[in-house]
Design a protein around this motif. Structure first.
Motif, PDB file in Angstrom:
ATOM      1  N   ASN A 642      10.221   1.508 -10.818  1.00  0.00           N
ATOM      2  CA  ASN A 642      11.457   0.939 -10.256  1.00  0.00           C
ATOM      3  C   ASN A 642      11.176  -0.126  -9.196  1.00  0.00           C
ATOM      4  O   ASN A 642      12.090  -0.561  -8.494  1.00  0.00           O
ATOM      5  N   LEU A 643       9.941  -0.562  -9.061  1.00  0.00           N
ATOM      6  CA  LEU A 643       9.613  -1.567  -8.042  1.00  0.00           C
ATOM      7  C   LEU A 643      10.332  -2.890  -8.310  1.00  0.00           C
ATOM      8  O   LEU A 643      10.475  -3.329  -9.458  1.00  0.00           O
ATOM      9  N   LYS A 644      10.733  -3.527  -7.229  1.00  0.00           N
ATOM     10  CA  LYS A 644      11.299  -4.870  -7.294  1.00  0.00           C
ATOM     11  C   LYS A 644      10.229  -5.892  -6.941  1.00  0.00           C
ATOM     12  O   LYS A 644       9.275  -5.584  -6.228  1.00  0.00           O
ATOM     13  N   PRO A 645      10.351  -7.121  -7.396  1.00  0.00           N
ATOM     14  CA  PRO A 645       9.391  -8.153  -6.990  1.00  0.00           C
ATOM     15  C   PRO A 645       9.448  -8.391  -5.486  1.00  0.00           C
ATOM     16  O   PRO A 645      10.475  -8.187  -4.836  1.00  0.00           O
ATOM     17  N   THR A 674       8.149 -12.026   4.359  1.00  0.00           N
ATOM     18  CA  THR A 674       8.306 -11.428   3.035  1.00  0.00           C
ATOM     19  C   THR A 674       9.376 -10.351   3.066  1.00  0.00           C
ATOM     20  O   THR A 674       9.639  -9.737   4.109  1.00  0.00           O
ATOM     21  N   GLN A 675       9.964 -10.124   1.918  1.00  0.00           N
ATOM     22  CA  GLN A 675      10.918  -9.038   1.718  1.00  0.00           C
ATOM     23  C   GLN A 675      10.465  -8.179   0.545  1.00  0.00           C
ATOM     24  O   GLN A 675       9.802  -8.665  -0.375  1.00  0.00           O
ATOM     25  N   ASP A 676      10.859  -6.901   0.590  1.00  0.00           N
ATOM     26  CA  ASP A 676      10.502  -5.955  -0.471  1.00  0.00           C
ATOM     27  C   ASP A 676       8.995  -5.912  -0.687  1.00  0.00           C
ATOM     28  O   ASP A 676       8.500  -5.857  -1.821  1.00  0.00           O
ATOM     29  N   LYS A 677       8.252  -5.936   0.410  1.00  0.00           N
ATOM     30  CA  LYS A 677       6.804  -5.899   0.350  1.00  0.00           C
ATOM     31  C   LYS A 677       6.339  -4.696  -0.463  1.00  0.00           C
ATOM     32  O   LYS A 677       6.773  -3.565  -0.233  1.00  0.00           O
ATOM     33  N   ILE A 678       5.463  -4.936  -1.447  1.00  0.00           N
ATOM     34  CA  ILE A 678       4.969  -3.875  -2.308  1.00  0.00           C
ATOM     35  C   ILE A 678       3.721  -3.285  -1.670  1.00  0.00           C
ATOM     36  O   ILE A 678       2.699  -3.967  -1.541  1.00  0.00           O
ATOM     37  N   LEU A 679       3.806  -2.024  -1.272  1.00  0.00           N
ATOM     38  CA  LEU A 679       2.695  -1.398  -0.569  1.00  0.00           C
ATOM     39  C   LEU A 679       2.464   0.018  -1.081  1.00  0.00           C
ATOM     40  O   LEU A 679       3.395   0.705  -1.488  1.00  0.00           O
ATOM     41  N   ASN A 680       1.214   0.418  -1.023  1.00  0.00           N
ATOM     42  CA  ASN A 680       0.843   1.785  -1.375  1.00  0.00           C
ATOM     43  C   ASN A 680       0.939   2.628  -0.112  1.00  0.00           C
ATOM     44  O   ASN A 680       0.116   2.500   0.787  1.00  0.00           O
ATOM     45  N   ARG A 681       1.958   3.445  -0.016  1.00  0.00           N
ATOM     46  CA  ARG A 681       2.219   4.156   1.233  1.00  0.00           C
ATOM     47  C   ARG A 681       1.555   5.513   1.234  1.00  0.00           C
ATOM     48  O   ARG A 681       1.592   6.255   0.250  1.00  0.00           O
ATOM     49  N   THR A 682       0.969   5.812   2.358  1.00  0.00           N
ATOM     50  CA  THR A 682       0.306   7.098   2.535  1.00  0.00           C
ATOM     51  C   THR A 682       1.349   8.197   2.719  1.00  0.00           C
ATOM     52  O   THR A 682       2.488   7.944   3.122  1.00  0.00           O
ATOM     53  N   PRO A 683       0.973   9.451   2.474  1.00  0.00           N
ATOM     54  CA  PRO A 683       1.921  10.540   2.712  1.00  0.00           C
ATOM     55  C   PRO A 683       2.301  10.662   4.182  1.00  0.00           C
ATOM     56  O   PRO A 683       3.418  11.080   4.493  1.00  0.00           O
ATOM     57  N   ALA A 715       3.758  10.167  -2.532  1.00  0.00           N
ATOM     58  CA  ALA A 715       3.355   8.902  -1.926  1.00  0.00           C
ATOM     59  C   ALA A 715       3.199   7.862  -3.042  1.00  0.00           C
ATOM     60  O   ALA A 715       3.719   8.031  -4.143  1.00  0.00           O
ATOM     61  N   GLY A 716       2.465   6.788  -2.778  1.00  0.00           N
ATOM     62  CA  GLY A 716       2.226   5.764  -3.793  1.00  0.00           C
ATOM     63  C   GLY A 716       2.983   4.491  -3.507  1.00  0.00           C
ATOM     64  O   GLY A 716       3.351   4.186  -2.376  1.00  0.00           O
ATOM     65  N   TRP A 717       3.237   3.726  -4.555  1.00  0.00           N
ATOM     66  CA  TRP A 717       3.797   2.379  -4.414  1.00  0.00           C
ATOM     67  C   TRP A 717       5.303   2.425  -4.194  1.00  0.00           C
ATOM     68  O   TRP A 717       6.033   3.082  -4.935  1.00  0.00           O
ATOM     69  N   ILE A 718       5.741   1.696  -3.164  1.00  0.00           N
ATOM     70  CA  ILE A 718       7.164   1.547  -2.892  1.00  0.00           C
ATOM     71  C   ILE A 718       7.424   0.117  -2.442  1.00  0.00           C
ATOM     72  O   ILE A 718       6.502  -0.633  -2.113  1.00  0.00           O
ATOM     73  N   ASN A 719       8.694  -0.272  -2.433  1.00  0.00           N
ATOM     74  CA  ASN A 719       9.107  -1.523  -1.800  1.00  0.00           C
ATOM     75  C   ASN A 719       9.381  -1.245  -0.334  1.00  0.00           C
ATOM     76  O   ASN A 719      10.351  -0.583   0.024  1.00  0.00           O
ATOM     77  N   ALA A 720       8.474  -1.708   0.518  1.00  0.00           N
ATOM     78  CA  ALA A 720       8.680  -1.555   1.955  1.00  0.00           C
ATOM     79  C   ALA A 720       9.676  -2.602   2.439  1.00  0.00           C
ATOM     80  O   ALA A 720      10.123  -3.459   1.681  1.00  0.00           O
ATOM     81  N   GLY A 721      10.021  -2.522   3.721  1.00  0.00           N
ATOM     82  CA  GLY A 721      11.040  -3.420   4.244  1.00  0.00           C
ATOM     83  C   GLY A 721      10.620  -4.874   4.213  1.00  0.00           C
ATOM     84  O   GLY A 721      11.314  -5.732   3.675  1.00  0.00           O
TER      85      GLY A 721
END
Length: 894
Positions: A642-645, A674-683, A715-721
């Motif tokens: 469901n990630l956005k660009p 940047t917006q919707d930064k794609i990052l691998n977030r830790t738990p 955890a894993g990949w999400i769209n950060a702020g």
């Protein structure tokens, strides 16, 4: 004067300072600095991020944000925006991303010895090169029209031992493109890097409690006994004269002998009291696995490149270029950590020959019950895996001039594949548990003791050796462009370029064995082959508006078969009111599509170290370890369909001055949002950002407190702020001559004014410059500088690399007050190099160099090794090799 294509534009023109900031590094500079790998080179670029994209950090299994399928690769990350945001090119064209992780080009696949120069575009280039050039472009440009036969050999040996590197190169070329109408060139390079272990460096010491650093693990080579219903220790125990109920015990701790075993020490309960309750650890030993760690893994590489150029007609050239590389990196990790339990049947049995009786210290110890324990299973050996990556590209191209129009056309096919094989230290979970439950294996070996032959045979029978998993990326590309002058304006000719780029990208990651059956296997991701097509067209104009002012306009449209279409414009200007003064600037938009890994990678099951705090449940259940000091909390990580660009807006504004001959200075201010930064977030980050990410925290049913205990964290990949970063690049150049001595000096530095990040949209942005962070460090200032002098057959170079200091991670995870000896500031890091070259022998040059001239150790840092590699030092900033000596011999046969 010849017209050339400079990185950042598709229009050939006379080379000069342009509208965009481009740093150029020649092969001669690289060689004289003793740089032997592309990873080393990129780390000296001040605009490159200070992150965990190197092989040392990638050799980590402790960090929750570790890239476990990088396969010994290393990556570029301009502006610290991540490898996905930096486009790495070879001769201006793409190559395949790393076959394991699939996220970016592995720098180890670049044939460094065959390059002529490296151009670094420190500005977003989505409108020219593609949507993934948000952070900038690193363009490796190969030698062309080379003639002769040249052999070279380099050895770089550390003074303290370990980490020796060796290289041998053969370069051959024949034919002159202008006179003979052809040129063929080939280069082969073989590299070998020896292992560097923490044993070899005194600064790699994770037990310095007076400075706020000590291990936070009780998985020790001499096992700690655990409490539990139905076990010898029971649910808890007390000691004479103390009513406190304790939860772990170690015989050596009672005897004050934890340090009698290498890398073990008394657990520092006071240092970790606000993370892990004293009841768990007062009578426990700890293990400094950060000091028992391979700093630099052994590696072997071979690169080959061949290029044939043919002048098929005046002004028209056909060329064929082939590249192949093979890299084998042996990752060596500390032995398995095992927590036994009654449920798993691996508790130590009452009738076992090594049953450990603690009745002397604990009156309630029940010798009729089995023992459960936490053990660092050193007798299984270090967890060892071979990561072999093979990459290749075949390119057929045509370029030339039609009338006054320059054209180029290319068709290429590239691939990269990685194979991971487990060679020691891993075993089948069921067999390991059965072996431990037999009682034949002793988890309490005293100094000088070894396992019996029967026990070692039993251990060996549990092991898994063989291929574990593999990955493969592919890239097929057809691209072309045409450029030239289209019409004249009063201020000069308008130049234009139009082009197209058609690509098919593919990625797959598969299992060769069921990793879920292998205890603590490094990953169990599987991804069936996924492909996507990208169709792009672009146009560029350079318009002379008035005298000495020109504007660059560019636009590109990319259409992803999976993500959708995007259009990204760019505008830049170059204004030179005087021959000694230049102003320049740019503004552009970017669009970063999620990668295959980010979208589709399968889930990985992992666990956090002891002491994790539930920020929602702990305030409701104060003192309850199930909420306030969770032991080894499970978490999952992986892709997110469901990630956005990711989108960006950025720009630069700068100036270049040359007040007198022989000196120039450039200063360019840059901004990236940047917006919707794609990052691998830790738990840990997921936990800290509730309720915004509460859906990622999966809980058990509530027990009356209003919130249930945590089952696991997704955890894993999400769209950060988003990210807001800005700063300035400084470039200084000077050269001159004093009698018959020529000299030149250069400095390239990056000042980061701000790097702000918001975890979720709507949250306030937090400043990270100069602050400790677990994935990347954003340092205030970094620079590389060189001073070169030459006279006759002699030349010499003095080089310097500098990285500013930052605020350290607070001990006790920042919950409690740090110890009196804790210094909150990590000092800056400066490294000098000195080399001299002699060319007085016919067709031969000899270069001798000293790297890290003053033998500067990495600065001390008290960060917890569970989150960042290193024990008392940080591989993201510093080189652990210490002072080293290099010798390069080069001979040209004809």
């Amino acid at each position: 004067m010849a017209r050339v294509e400079v990185t950042g534009s598709s229009i050939k023109r006379i080379a000069k300072e342009g509208a965009l900031p481009v740093q150029t590094i020649t092969f001669e500079q690289i060689e004289k600095q003793g740089i032997t790998t592309t990873e080393e080179l990129v780390r000296t670029i001040s605009a490159n991020g200070t992150g965990a994209d190197n092989m040392t950090s990638g050799n980590n299994v402790f960090g929750a944000d570790a890239d476990r399928v990088s396969g010994g690769a290393s990556f570029a990350s301009l502006r610290g925006l991540g490898p996905n945001s930096t486009l790495v090119l070879l001769n201006g064209r793409r190559i395949a991303t790393h076959g394991g992780s699939g996220k970016a080009v592995d720098l180890n696949s670049i044939p460094l010895s065959a390059i002529s120069r490296v151009e670094i575009l420190k500005d977003g280039a989505s409108a020219i090169y593609g949507t993934d050039a948000v952070g900038g472009v690193v363009n490796f440009i190969l030698r062309t029209n080379y003639q002769g036969l040249e052999a070279s050999a380099t050895a770089n040996v550390t003074e303290a031992g370990g980490g020796t590197t060796r290289r041998a190169t053969l370069l051959a070329g024949h034919g002159d493109l202008e006179n003979d109408r052809f040129n063929v060139m080939a280069a082969v390079t073989v590299d070998k890097n020896d292992m560097l272990h923490s044993h070899d460096r005194d600064f790699a010491n994770g037990f310095q409690p007076s400075r706020g650093l000590s291990p936070d693990t009780t998985g020790t080579p001499f096992a700690n006994q655990l409490t539990g219903a139905g076990t010898a220790l029971g649910s808890n125990f007390t000691v004479p004269g103390d009513a406190t109920k304790y939860l772990q015990a170690n015989l050596l701790s009672f005897q004050n002998k934890c340090d009698s075993i290498p890398y073990m020490s008394q657990y520092q309960s006071e240092l970790w009291k606000d993370v892990t309750p004293v009841t768990r650890t007062r009578f426990s030993c700890a293990y400094d696995y950060g000091a028992d760690y391979v700093m630099m893994p052994p590696a072997e590489r071979a690169n080959a490149i061949a290029r044939g150029s043919f002048q098929i007609a005046p002004g028209h050239r056909l060329f064929v270029e082939g590249m192949a590389s093979r890299s084998k990196v042996t990752s060596i990790l500390t032995p398995l950590q095992i927590s036994t339990s009654l449920a798993n049947g691996n508790a130590y049995p009452v009738n076992g020959p090594y049953y450990q009786d603690l009745s002397q210290y604990i009156s309630t110890f029940d010798k009729t019950k089995p023992i459960i324990y936490k053990w660092r299973a050193t007798d299984w050996g270090n967890r060892t895996m071979d990561n072999t990556t093979e990459s290749a590209r075949l390119l057929v191209g045509l370029e030339g001039t039609l009338d006054r129009w320059d054209y180029k056309l290319g068709l290429s096919r590239a691939m990269s594949k990685t194979q991971t094989a487990l060679t020691d230290g891993y075993g089948y979970t069921t067999q390991i548990y059965q072996a431990l439950g037999s009682g034949k294996i002793n988890p309490w070996l005293a100094p000088g003791q070894t396992q019996t032959a029967e026990a070692m045979a039993l251990i060996e029978s549990t092991k898994f050796r063989g291929d574990l998993q593999h990955g493969r990326t592919t890239l097929t590309q057809l691209d072309g462009s045409i450029s030239g002058e289209v019409f004249d304006l009063p201020a000069g000719a308008v130049a234009a370029a139009v082009g197209f780029d058609l690509r098919r990208e593919g990625y797959e990651y598969g299992q060769d064995a069921d990793a879920t059956q292998i205890l603590l296997a490094p990953g169990n991701a599987a991804l069936k082959e996924a492909t996507r097509d990208i169709k792009a067209v672009y146009a560029e104009l350079i318009i002379p508006v008035v005298k000495d002012l020109e504007v660059q306009l560019a636009v590109r449209r990319d259409d992803y078969s999976v993500i959708g279409a995007t259009t990204n414009p760019k505008i830049a200007f170059r204004y030179q009111p005087a021959n000694w003064l230049l102003f320049r600037g740019s503004a552009n938009k970017g669009f970063l599509a999620p990668s295959f890994t980010q979208l589709y990678s399968a889930s990985l099951d992992q666990e956090l170290p002891n002491g994790t705090i539930d920020p929602v449940g702990c305030p409701l259940n104060p003192g309850n370890p199930d909420y306030c000091a969770i032991p080894r909390l499970d978490y999952k990580s992986g892709g997110n369909s469901n990630l956005k660009p990711e989108t960006s807006k950025q720009g630069t504004l700068g100036m270049v001055v040359e007040p007198f001959k022989g000196f120039s200075a450039s200063l360019d201010y840059w901004i990236i949002n940047t917006q919707d930064k794609i990052l691998n977030r830790t738990p840990q980050i997921i936990l800290a950002n509730q309720p915004g990410l509460a859906a990622n925290v999966i809980r058990n049913p509530a027990n009356g407190s209003g919130v249930g205990t945590i089952d696991y964290v997704q955890a894993g990949w999400i769209n950060a702020g988003g990210v807001k970063t800005r700063g300035a690049d400084l470039g200084l150049r000077a050269d001159g001559k004093v009698t018959d001595v020529k000299w030149s000096a250069a400095l390239d530095g990056t000042w980061t004014q701000s790097y702000k990040f918001a975890e979720l949209a709507g949250q306030p942005f937090k400043e990270y410059v100069g602050q400790f962070f677990t994935r990347d460090l954003y340092l205030r200032w970094k620079h590389s500088a060189t001073l070169t002098v030459s006279r006759g057959d002699w030349s010499g170079m003095l080089s310097q690399y500098f990285a500013s200091g930052y605020k350290d991670q607070l001990p006790n995870k920042g919950i409690g007050a740090p110890p009196a000896g804790f210094d909150p500031d990590v000092s800056s890091y400066t490294r000098f190099g000195l080399s001299t070259t002699y060319t007085g022998f016919k067709n031969t040059s000899i270069t001798f160099g000293i790297q890290n001239l003053f033998d500067r150790d990495p600065p001390f840092t008290a960060h917890n090794v569970d989150e960042v590699v290193g024990a008392g030092w940080d591989p993201r900033v510093a080189d652990p090799r210490g002072r080293s000596y290099s010798l390069t011999l080069k001979h040209k046969f004809f």
